[in-house]
Write a protein that holds these residues in place. Structure first.
Motif, short mmCIF file in Angstrom:
data_model
loop_
_atom_site.label_atom_id
_atom_site.label_comp_id
_atom_site.label_asym_id
_atom_site.label_seq_id
_atom_site.Cartn_x
_atom_site.Cartn_y
_atom_site.Cartn_z
N ASP A 397 0.90 -1.23 -0.08
CA ASP A 397 -0.19 0.08 -0.06
C ASP A 397 0.89 1.21 -0.17
O ASP A 397 1.96 1.41 0.94
N PRO A 398 0.81 2.27 -0.95
CA PRO A 398 1.86 3.41 -1.10
C PRO A 398 1.47 4.20 0.05
O PRO A 398 2.38 5.05 0.40
N LEU A 448 5.72 -1.57 -5.98
CA LEU A 448 6.46 -2.89 -6.27
C LEU A 448 7.41 -3.13 -5.24
O LEU A 448 8.15 -2.11 -4.85
N SER A 449 7.51 -4.49 -4.81
CA SER A 449 8.44 -4.76 -3.64
C SER A 449 9.80 -4.98 -4.12
O SER A 449 10.79 -4.86 -3.27
N ASP A 469 4.69 4.92 -12.08
CA ASP A 469 5.60 6.11 -11.70
C ASP A 469 5.10 7.25 -12.56
O ASP A 469 5.94 8.34 -13.02
N GLY A 470 3.95 7.42 -12.88
CA GLY A 470 3.32 8.56 -13.53
C GLY A 470 3.25 8.57 -15.05
O GLY A 470 2.62 9.33 -15.70
N THR A 471 3.89 7.61 -15.55
CA THR A 471 3.74 7.39 -16.88
C THR A 471 2.92 6.18 -17.33
O THR A 471 2.81 5.09 -17.02
N ALA A 505 8.66 1.04 -7.54
CA ALA A 505 7.71 1.72 -8.43
C ALA A 505 6.21 1.80 -8.04
O ALA A 505 5.59 0.91 -7.54
N LEU A 506 5.64 2.92 -8.39
CA LEU A 506 4.14 3.08 -8.16
C LEU A 506 3.40 2.75 -9.14
O LEU A 506 3.58 3.23 -10.46
N VAL A 507 2.46 1.80 -9.06
CA VAL A 507 1.73 1.25 -10.13
C VAL A 507 0.27 1.80 -9.82
O VAL A 507 -0.32 1.64 -8.68
N GLU A 508 -0.40 2.31 -10.90
CA GLU A 508 -1.68 2.79 -10.72
C GLU A 508 -2.42 2.43 -11.91
O GLU A 508 -2.18 2.53 -12.81
#
Length: 823
Positions: A397-398, A448-449, A469-471, A505-508
């Protein structure tokens, strides 16, 4: 306790209130009514654990071994214990009724939902179901037999018509229900989705009213499967007592109008309400004082619960081959564990049987705990067509950093109605939630872990945008395939992309719910389920998976490890893509290149043991090339430890098959599960499963119902027939000797071969016995009188079988030890 006067209670209710009580209040609860002391009741799915009131997520609950694995013990004591344990799980969650057991038969091995049901045999199924119900209801929790009736496949289940002759219906498909009703008096039964001989199961006056409530004298409550009810008056007149789920459905104002118009007499509604009140009384939800719930129930991961589930799983496992006594494995030799199912063991099937367990022990973890450094583990070939949701440990969880993801439910005005942490990677929209307004957009986010190439994606109908990551890395408009709306829930469409991503890395993923006009089904009718799914209901999933290696690299890796070890244990199996509610299989072949993996290992290893992580038959073209085969089903949350116990001989896997395994696709008395013009003819008649094989209606099977070796070897020294009762039944005395070097458990089976050519062989009794190595024991096998009769369609009644025939004493019909002629 004084029984309430149901008639007086009902007389105090107006028509609208009575009708209101006959449809669920929510997805899994019923309305209460303070004026008569009726408390709301809670139901929960329960074939492999009591999930609770949330379809996905929810509290951690115990994940039991699946039904076929539990049935593999051929033990009514085991089934009764399972019922008792499920009652404890229900009490902890304040559940009044558990929706199980599933007692449809394994007619075709292609059936996707067979893992929830016990067996292809009606007697074995009925006796185990009765014991399960006794265990559950003995603790005051209601059971629900399902699905009434002829619901042996999933393809187009909401629209298809099962065509079954009356004698076959009575002798085969109704028999498990009859046995369970007679021996355990279940408090509820669930009507199926399908039609039976042209009439919806929810409207079946013949089955529901004439047979079950009439001939059998059953006084329980008949509820619909979820969204199965298609009509108002026909269903009310056809014996249905309760429509699920709620609060919407085809009754309500329509049923009130039917009563006002005279289409339905109000006494019919009163009878349905009376059955509802009787259920409420039985589960402690009616009267001045309602049941109190225990505060000291075992947690799902309590040591005692874990030990129980571990033992239950091992007891149903089946040894199909053991050349040279390779099993149990020596604790001193090195072992290579090979295969995706060893690393990521499949512990439960798909659909409504899924639960949220506290953990799932893999076979790798179970063997490592007992073998330590003697074990080497290597992943195998890819086994899934569609990737899994992100496994535990791969995402966080971010906001909180906890394992899992962040979920935001957004309404039409862009207002975030709910932001929450979800332990896993799956969430359901439009189902069993308490949001103030419908969800229009759904946002899933996670970090991501670990770094590396990764397969990212999403599952679920709707319009998706996915970024890292925003892309933005992709967008997809996903639409369910197939005509059955259930696929949106149980087989959702998927989109993936392979990317390089750093750790953290943030996955959305953002989903826009796509709402559409409800479409008529293949039968031309607009079902309730179609209407709800058109509103966007379904499972939505974040996918994070490794990028598969080339096949040649994988085979080289597993071969090298196998060659360097004393024994190679290869784990193969099916996945919830094949063993699931909502769809059927098209082949019994193992998915992916698992057959090639087994053959590569067998060619390189000194000794090869194959573990089959599947609850239903699979094809094993390499069976003669390996030393041992152990079938472990879907073994539940303690599965890996249970498999390790079986492989190492800590506890004997003395189970026996509950379904005959075909030697090839289509080599079976019944095969097709897809209806033609929405009609599925039960052309095998009463020659279902082993009965048809024994009559020569298909090529010989690979393994018969009742097959299994255990860790003993057996001599059947003598068998004799006792007196035959007036109903034709008899008792058989059998002396067995354990000629092996280990104490073992034997299952003695007795089959009746009638003298009438149109009557199939059938299982009539069994008993198990534990015998020390080198010792003998004599057992008495009582045969069941209900199998010594046939349905006389012309006379519309039961008749005795003709005199003559013989009893077969066997270890499955492929290994008959004695034949006892009947006078």
């Amino acid at each position: 306790m004084t029984s309430p006067d149901f008639s007086a209670l009902i007389a105090g209710l107006d028509l609208e209130t009575k009708v209101r009580l006959l449809t669920g209040a929510t997805s899994f609860t019923l309305h209460g009514e303070d004026s008569i002391g009726l408390a709301p009741m809670a139901f929960s799915d329960g074939p492999t654990g009591v999930r609770g009131l949330k379809f996905t997520g929810g509290d951690h609950v115990a994940l039991f071994p699946n039904a076929t694995l539990l049935a593999g013990a051929w033990s009514e004591e085991t089934a009764r214990e399972v019922g008792e344990l499920l009652a404890e799980e229900a009490e902890r969650q304040q559940i009044h009724v558990v929706l199980g057991p599933t007692i449809n038969l394994h007619r075709s091995a292609l059936g996707g939902r067979l893992f929830e049901a016990y067996s292809e045999d009606p007697l074995l199924t009925g006796r185990l179901a009765a014991a399960y119900v006794q265990g559950l209801q003995g603790k005051g929790i209601g059971a629900c037999l399902k699905h009434l009736v002829a619901n042996e496949s999933e393809t187009l289940r909401n629209y298809m018509n099962s065509v079954v002759a009356e004698d076959v219906l009575r002798e085969v498909y109704l028999l498990p229900f009859e046995i369970a009703v007679e021996e355990s008096r279940p408090w509820s039964i669930m009507a199926a989705y399908n039609d039976v001989n042209g009439v919806a199961a929810t409207e079946q006056d013949h089955v529901n009213n004439q047979v079950v409530k009439g001939e059998w004298g059953w006084d329980g409550l008949l509820m619909s499967d979820w969204f199965a009810t298609k009509t108002s008056a026909p269903a009310a007149l056809g014996g249905l007592d309760l429509v699920m789920p709620g609060p919407d459905g085809p009754w309500g104002e329509a049923l009130v109008a039917d009563v006002r118009s005279g289409a339905v007499d109000e006494s019919v509604v009163d009878e349905h309400v009376q059955r509802l009140l009787l259920l409420a009384q039985r589960v402690g939800a009616l009267g001045d004082v309602h049941r109190s719930w225990p505060t000291d129930s075992l947690a799902a991961d309590a040591p005692e619960r874990r030990a129980q589930l571990r033992r239950l799983a091992t007891d149903g496992m089946v040894v199909l081959r053991n050349e040279g006594g390779v099993l149990p494995l020596a604790a001193s030799g090195s072992v290579a564990l090979v295969g995706r199912h060893g690393v990521d063991t499949v512990c439960m099937g798909g659909g409504s049987a899924q639960v949220n367990p506290p953990h799932q022990v893999s076979i790798a973890d179970g063997l490592r705990a007992q073998l330590g450094e003697l074990l080497t583990v290597v992943d195998g070939v890819e086994v899934r067509q569609s990737p899994l949701p992100a496994p535990v440990g791969t995402i966080t969880d971010p906001e909180t950093g906890a394992p899992g993801m962040r979920v935001e439910h957004v309404d039409a005005d862009g207002v975030v109605m709910l932001a929450e942490h979800v332990d896993g990677a799956e969430v359901t929209t439009g189902w069993d939630d308490t949001l103030p307004r419908p969800t229009e957009r759904l946002r899933l986010s996670a970090r991501l872990s670990s770094a590396g190439p990764v397969r990212l994606g999403v599952k679920g109908a709707g319009s998706w945008r996915v970024g890292v990551d925003g892309t933005q890395i992709g967008q997809a408009d996903l639409v369910p395939t197939g005509a059955d709306p259930g696929e949106a829930m149980f087989k959702p469409p998927v989109w993936t992309a392979d990317v390089e991503a750093p750790a953290g890395a943030l996955v959305e993923a953002e989903l826009t719910i796509v709402r559409s006009e409800p479409q008529p089904g293949p039968d031309g009718k607009l079902s309730t389920l179609s209407q709800i799914l058109a509103s966007g209901m379904g499972n939505k999933t974040l996918v994070v998976a490794p990028v598969p290696s080339p096949l040649e690299d994988t085979l080289a890796a597993v071969t090298a490890v196998a060659r360097a070890s004393d024994t190679a244990v290869v784990v193969v199996g099916l996945t919830p893509e094949q063993e699931t509610e909502g769809s059927d299989k098209s082949t019994l072949a193992l998915p992916g290149e698992q057959d090639a993996m087994v053959r590569a290992v067998a060619a390189a290893a000194r000794r090869t043991v194959v573990v089959v992580n599947a609850s239903t038959p699979v094809l094993m073209p390499w069976a003669d090339e390996v030393d041992a085969i152990l079938v472990v089903g879907l073994p539940g949350q303690e599965g890996g430890d249970a498999v390790a116990d079986a492989l190492l001989g800590v506890r004997e896997p003395a189970g026996r098959l509950v379904t005959t395994w075909p030697a090839a696709d289509a080599a079976a008395p019944a095969w097709e599960v897809e209806p033609t013009d929405l009609q599925l003819d039960y052309t095998d008649g009463s020659f279902v499963g082993y009965r048809g094989w024994f009559a020569g209606r298909a090529d010989p099977p690979a393994y018969w119902l009742g097959a299994g070796e255990g860790y003993g070897t057996w001599e059947y020294a003598a068998a004799s027939l006792g007196d035959v009762a007036s109903d034709g039944s008899a008792t058989v005395s059998v002396t067995v000797r354990n000629t092996g070097a280990r104490d073992s458990r034997e299952l003695v089976q007795v089959y009746l071969q009638p003298s009438e050519a149109d009557q199939p062989v059938r299982l009539v009794g069994w008993t198990s016995v534990e015998v020390a190595a080198g010792s003998s024991a004599t057992v008495q096998v009582a045969t069941d009188a209900r199998l010594w009769r046939r349905w006389d369609t012309a006379a519309d009644r039961w008749a005795s079988l003709a005199a003559g025939g013989e009893l077969l004493v066997a270890r499955g019909l492929g290994d008959i030890r004695h034949r006892l002629p009947l006078a």
